[in-house]
Motif scaffolding. Sequence first.
Motif, PDB file in Angstrom:
ATOM      1  N   TYR A   1      -5.604 -14.651  39.533  1.00 42.44           N
ATOM      2  CA  TYR A   1      -4.451 -14.542  40.418  1.00 42.44           C
ATOM      3  C   TYR A   1      -3.461 -15.671  40.182  1.00 42.44           C
ATOM      4  O   TYR A   1      -3.800 -16.691  39.599  1.00 42.44           O
TER       5      TYR A   1
ATOM      6  N   GLU B   1      -7.683 -14.431  46.065  1.00 40.21           N
ATOM      7  CA  GLU B   1      -6.599 -14.699  47.000  1.00 40.21           C
ATOM      8  C   GLU B   1      -7.131 -14.461  48.409  1.00 40.21           C
ATOM      9  O   GLU B   1      -7.650 -13.390  48.709  1.00 40.21           O
ATOM     10  N   THR B   2      -7.012 -15.461  49.245  1.00 42.90           N
ATOM     11  CA  THR B   2      -7.465 -15.357  50.620  1.00 42.90           C
ATOM     12  C   THR B   2      -6.247 -15.497  51.514  1.00 42.90           C
ATOM     13  O   THR B   2      -5.753 -16.598  51.722  1.00 42.90           O
ATOM     14  N   PHE B   3      -5.735 -14.393  51.986  1.00 43.08           N
ATOM     15  CA  PHE B   3      -4.523 -14.429  52.795  1.00 43.08           C
ATOM     16  C   PHE B   3      -4.882 -14.726  54.244  1.00 43.08           C
ATOM     17  O   PHE B   3      -4.880 -13.862  55.105  1.00 43.08           O
TER      18      PHE B   3
ATOM     19  N   ALA C   1      -9.322  -7.944  57.813  1.00 44.35           N
ATOM     20  CA  ALA C   1      -8.918  -9.155  57.088  1.00 44.35           C
ATOM     21  C   ALA C   1      -9.624 -10.373  57.670  1.00 44.35           C
ATOM     22  O   ALA C   1     -10.112 -11.238  56.934  1.00 44.35           O
TER      23      ALA C   1
ATOM     24  N   SER D   1      -1.506 -11.144  40.632  1.00 40.60           N
ATOM     25  CA  SER D   1      -0.742 -11.296  41.874  1.00 40.60           C
ATOM     26  C   SER D   1       0.586 -10.565  41.801  1.00 40.60           C
ATOM     27  O   SER D   1       1.386 -10.651  42.724  1.00 40.60           O
TER      28      SER D   1
ATOM     29  N   LEU E   1      -3.994 -12.449  61.776  1.00 41.88           N
ATOM     30  CA  LEU E   1      -4.066 -11.842  60.450  1.00 41.88           C
ATOM     31  C   LEU E   1      -3.603 -10.399  60.567  1.00 41.88           C
ATOM     32  O   LEU E   1      -3.493  -9.855  61.674  1.00 41.88           O
TER      33      LEU E   1
END
Length: 162
Positions: A92, A66-68, A15, A138, A10
């Motif tokens: 988003y 949003e979960t990157f 994060a 987004s 990540l």
Amino acid sequence: MNDVTTMGPLITESAAIGIKKKVDEAIADGAERIYGGSHLNELGPNFFTPTVLNNVSVLSRIWREETFGPVIAIARFSREDEAIELANDTAYGLASYFCTKNLERVFRVASRLDNGIVGINDGIISTATAPFGGTKESGLGREGSAMGIAEYLETKYIFLNT
């Protein structure tokens, strides 16, 4: 997962910590951990196990934000309309993905999803030749493709009355 599967880090340690918190919250709210859900400390602080969560509450942060990171959050639905409502019920709209063999469903569902990018039958959809960008919180605008260059151009309108 198998031995040939690879996953990069990540962007930051924070994060990875944030994703762990969201996963733990989802599990505490009743989600079932199918796979993963932990740091890969032996690889470094930015690595997180690819994670699959089932029966995720649509009120949980892992679902609504949003979960990157490498997390799949699964919620059940009964009808196509319900799935589209669930997908669109968020602030988003970067990307959405779905699988189908039905070409009519491809166009029907993709046109109703409020996202900048829709992947069908594949999760790796980014390419330099396609516009990349989201809707809602987004972001606005696109990068990549001929559309992306427009963000860097200044248009001038000149009118001459003779």
